[in-house]
Write an enzyme that holds these catalytic residues in place. Sequence first.
Site, short mmCIF file in Angstrom:
data_model
loop_
_atom_site.label_atom_id
_atom_site.label_comp_id
_atom_site.label_asym_id
_atom_site.label_seq_id
_atom_site.Cartn_x
_atom_site.Cartn_y
_atom_site.Cartn_z
N LYS B 96 -4.24 -12.49 7.08
CA LYS B 96 -2.96 -11.76 6.96
C LYS B 96 -2.49 -11.54 8.39
CE LYS B 96 -0.83 -7.48 5.61
NZ LYS B 96 -1.03 -6.02 5.62
N GLY B 157 3.84 2.12 5.39
CA GLY B 157 3.54 3.53 5.16
C GLY B 157 4.76 4.41 4.93
N ALA B 184 4.12 -4.06 2.33
CA ALA B 184 4.50 -2.85 3.08
C ALA B 184 5.74 -2.16 2.55
CB ALA B 184 4.72 -3.15 4.56
N GLY B 185 5.69 -0.83 2.61
CA GLY B 185 6.84 0.01 2.29
C GLY B 185 6.94 0.46 0.85
N ASN B 206 -1.18 -0.32 -0.04
CA ASN B 206 -2.33 0.45 0.43
C ASN B 206 -2.05 1.93 0.35
OD1 ASN B 206 -4.61 1.52 1.66
ND2 ASN B 206 -4.60 0.16 3.38
N THR B 207 -1.16 2.43 1.24
CA THR B 207 -0.96 3.87 1.38
C THR B 207 -0.56 4.54 0.06
OG1 THR B 207 -0.20 3.36 3.60
CG2 THR B 207 0.15 5.61 2.85
#
Lengths: 65, 262
Positions: B96, B157, B184-185, B206-207
């Site tokens: 990645k 995040g 992301a986001g 993830n977050t």
Amino acid sequence: MQILLNGERFATDASNLDELCARLGFAEAKVATAVNGSFVAASARHATYLAEADEVEIVAPRQGG
Amino acid sequence: MYELYGKRFASRMLLGTAGYSSPDVLRQAVESSGAEIVTVSLRRESARVRTGQGFWALIEQLGRRVLPNTAGCRTAKEAIATAQMARELFGTNWIKLEVIANDDTLQPELFGLVEAAAVLCADGFEVLPYTTEDLSAAERLVAAGCAVLMPWGAPIGSARGLINKPALQSLRAYFPDTPLIIDAGIGTPSHAAEAMELGYDAVLLNTAIAKAGDPVKMAEAFAKAIEAGRLAFEAGLIEPRDMASPSTPVAGTPFFKIDHAS
């Protein structure tokens, strides 16, 4: 000799990268290495001689996103 | 099922392993997410603490395909060396690829990204680049050898969702056959469902899961949303319109008089 190990000053008389890893207890550990910004494969560590002010990175698996 | 670099996957979620309250919560969240691919990183190992050795044991227990990242790299050179270390450490050609432009937005540095992607693809890596929705960057990445693209939805995040949806739609239309993953986001399951409804192949999270009140339950919520969004895409969504259109048949409406029709 003084090197920069993972960003910190470190005194060692290890002549090559393999020896440095062994002295740090990483002989059997899951680590990867780089010297002066370039990757050094595990098989090439013994032939990678260390010199004053070399910048050595020793990394291991970690959580990531 | 869908394919990334010749490997087939049923789950369309890729899950990050960072930021969970404990290794046990991470393990349970991965389990309830159904994710078949987990992202990992590499970091400096202390001879005293040996944090990475314990984490490696946990990764092996998870039994999922591992996708190492180059998070935090600021130049192509750093990202290339990090990818090479990751290949040896994790025993995978997958990377990645992240080259980060600045700390405030953590946005991809597209010039360095393309440069690193070309070197790594030529070196036998299978590169999954973290990029923006920019079409010209996407073309350069594909030309460099990337067979998967991972545009951001919003800054890492930030939990803002798909902040440039029209551009993400045109990216999808422009690359109908290249697997596209929103990376992301994403903050909510509805964001993830929206990405899937646009026809994106998968979502990397993830977050939103790791920092949820109950990460294990949230992982399940995301899994369901992603599945629902994908089903909706496959089923074919109706077009939005400006004026109302009655869903109940007009013919035979009781008390109907032609005068009312206008």
